[in-house]
Design a protein around this motif. Structure first.
Motif, PDB file in Angstrom:
ATOM      1  N   ILE A 167       6.662   0.808  11.414  1.00  0.00           N
ATOM      2  CA  ILE A 167       6.261   1.666  10.303  1.00  0.00           C
ATOM      3  C   ILE A 167       7.126   2.927  10.259  1.00  0.00           C
ATOM      4  O   ILE A 167       7.299   3.603  11.263  1.00  0.00           O
ATOM      5  CB  ILE A 167       4.780   2.061  10.438  1.00  0.00           C
ATOM      6  N   GLN A 168       7.658   3.192   9.079  1.00  0.00           N
ATOM      7  CA  GLN A 168       8.455   4.401   8.904  1.00  0.00           C
ATOM      8  C   GLN A 168       7.528   5.567   8.574  1.00  0.00           C
ATOM      9  O   GLN A 168       6.505   5.382   7.942  1.00  0.00           O
ATOM     10  CB  GLN A 168       9.462   4.194   7.778  1.00  0.00           C
ATOM     11  N   LYS A 180       3.187  10.357   9.470  1.00  0.00           N
ATOM     12  CA  LYS A 180       2.710  10.849   8.169  1.00  0.00           C
ATOM     13  C   LYS A 180       1.573   9.982   7.644  1.00  0.00           C
ATOM     14  O   LYS A 180       0.634  10.483   7.024  1.00  0.00           O
ATOM     15  CB  LYS A 180       3.862  10.857   7.175  1.00  0.00           C
ATOM     16  N   VAL A 181       1.668   8.696   7.887  1.00  0.00           N
ATOM     17  CA  VAL A 181       0.640   7.781   7.399  1.00  0.00           C
ATOM     18  C   VAL A 181      -0.426   7.528   8.454  1.00  0.00           C
ATOM     19  O   VAL A 181      -1.395   6.837   8.217  1.00  0.00           O
ATOM     20  CB  VAL A 181       1.259   6.430   6.980  1.00  0.00           C
ATOM     21  N   PHE A 182      -0.217   8.099   9.624  1.00  0.00           N
ATOM     22  CA  PHE A 182      -1.175   7.893  10.707  1.00  0.00           C
ATOM     23  C   PHE A 182      -2.525   8.514  10.364  1.00  0.00           C
ATOM     24  O   PHE A 182      -2.595   9.623   9.837  1.00  0.00           O
ATOM     25  CB  PHE A 182      -0.629   8.504  11.998  1.00  0.00           C
ATOM     26  N   TRP A 183      -3.577   7.787  10.665  1.00  0.00           N
ATOM     27  CA  TRP A 183      -4.943   8.238  10.362  1.00  0.00           C
ATOM     28  C   TRP A 183      -5.773   8.218  11.642  1.00  0.00           C
ATOM     29  O   TRP A 183      -6.062   7.165  12.178  1.00  0.00           O
ATOM     30  CB  TRP A 183      -5.548   7.313   9.315  1.00  0.00           C
ATOM     31  N   ASP A 184      -6.146   9.387  12.089  1.00  0.00           N
ATOM     32  CA  ASP A 184      -6.912   9.478  13.328  1.00  0.00           C
ATOM     33  C   ASP A 184      -8.404   9.599  13.035  1.00  0.00           C
ATOM     34  O   ASP A 184      -8.855  10.612  12.503  1.00  0.00           O
ATOM     35  CB  ASP A 184      -6.434  10.703  14.120  1.00  0.00           C
ATOM     36  N   GLU A 241       0.821  -1.210   0.000  1.00  0.00           N
ATOM     37  CA  GLU A 241       0.000   0.000   0.000  1.00  0.00           C
ATOM     38  C   GLU A 241       0.851   1.255   0.000  1.00  0.00           C
ATOM     39  O   GLU A 241       0.346   2.368   0.097  1.00  0.00           O
ATOM     40  CB  GLU A 241      -0.928  -0.019   1.221  1.00  0.00           C
ATOM     41  N   GLY A 242       2.139   1.053  -0.078  1.00  0.00           N
ATOM     42  CA  GLY A 242       3.032   2.205  -0.153  1.00  0.00           C
ATOM     43  C   GLY A 242       3.593   2.620   1.191  1.00  0.00           C
ATOM     44  O   GLY A 242       4.241   3.655   1.308  1.00  0.00           O
ATOM     45  N   ILE A 243       3.338   1.820   2.209  1.00  0.00           N
ATOM     46  CA  ILE A 243       3.839   2.141   3.542  1.00  0.00           C
ATOM     47  C   ILE A 243       5.201   1.479   3.758  1.00  0.00           C
ATOM     48  O   ILE A 243       5.348   0.288   3.541  1.00  0.00           O
ATOM     49  CB  ILE A 243       2.846   1.656   4.615  1.00  0.00           C
ATOM     50  N   GLN A 244       6.146   2.271   4.168  1.00  0.00           N
ATOM     51  CA  GLN A 244       7.494   1.751   4.398  1.00  0.00           C
ATOM     52  C   GLN A 244       7.588   1.146   5.796  1.00  0.00           C
ATOM     53  O   GLN A 244       7.250   1.781   6.785  1.00  0.00           O
ATOM     54  CB  GLN A 244       8.517   2.865   4.242  1.00  0.00           C
ATOM     55  N   ILE A 245       8.097  -0.055   5.829  1.00  0.00           N
ATOM     56  CA  ILE A 245       8.233  -0.736   7.117  1.00  0.00           C
ATOM     57  C   ILE A 245       9.657  -1.271   7.273  1.00  0.00           C
ATOM     58  O   ILE A 245      10.230  -1.812   6.344  1.00  0.00           O
ATOM     59  CB  ILE A 245       7.232  -1.891   7.230  1.00  0.00           C
TER      60      ILE A 245
END
Length: 109
Positions: A95-96, A100-104, A86-90
């Motif tokens: 999670i890197q 930035k990718v955090f969704w509240d 999904e494009g998330i760097q791990i």
DNA sequence: CTCTTGACTGAGG
DNA sequence: GCCTCAGCCAAGA
């Protein structure tokens, strides 16, 4: 979309399903959105049936952005691969650029 | 009803 | 910044 008719578990599923593509959130964030900030553990506990519920549990991690729940998947790096797809760097189950990718859900909803 | 378990979190050392 | 302890809450036995 707060339906009291839904059980705690189902509410967790509903929120998890609302997580946008390429984003992740924490158990505490979901719990807080449900008004049970103290029940973050229940959120993860509810995820036991996430596979059957078609819930993207791989997008849900602890507050550190660590893939603590990867054990509950196929038992390997499946969770990490799903996130990476999904494009998330791990890196090392972490999670890197987590902030930035955090969704509240509380702020986004 | 009581006890145990847990994919968590925050505070303290 | 890392490690440890305690609190919290729901579900299952």
């Amino acid at each position: 979309m707060q339906q009291e008719t839904l059980n705690f578990f189902e509410k967790v599923y509903q929120v998890a399903l609302l997580i946008p593509y390429g984003r992740v959130t924490s158990y505490g964030a979901i719990a807080n959105y449900l008004g049970a900030s103290r029940s973050a553990r229940m959120v993860g506990y509810a995820m036991n049936g996430s596979v059957e519920k078609n819930v993207p549990a791989h997008r849900v991690v602890n507050r550190k952005g660590l893939l603590t729940g990867k054990h509950h998947f196929d038992g390997t790096n499946l969770m990490q691969q799903l996130l990476e797809s999904e494009g998330i760097q791990i890196m090392d189950n972490q999670i890197q650029d987590f902030d930035k990718v955090f969704w509240d859900p509380v702020k986004e909803l």
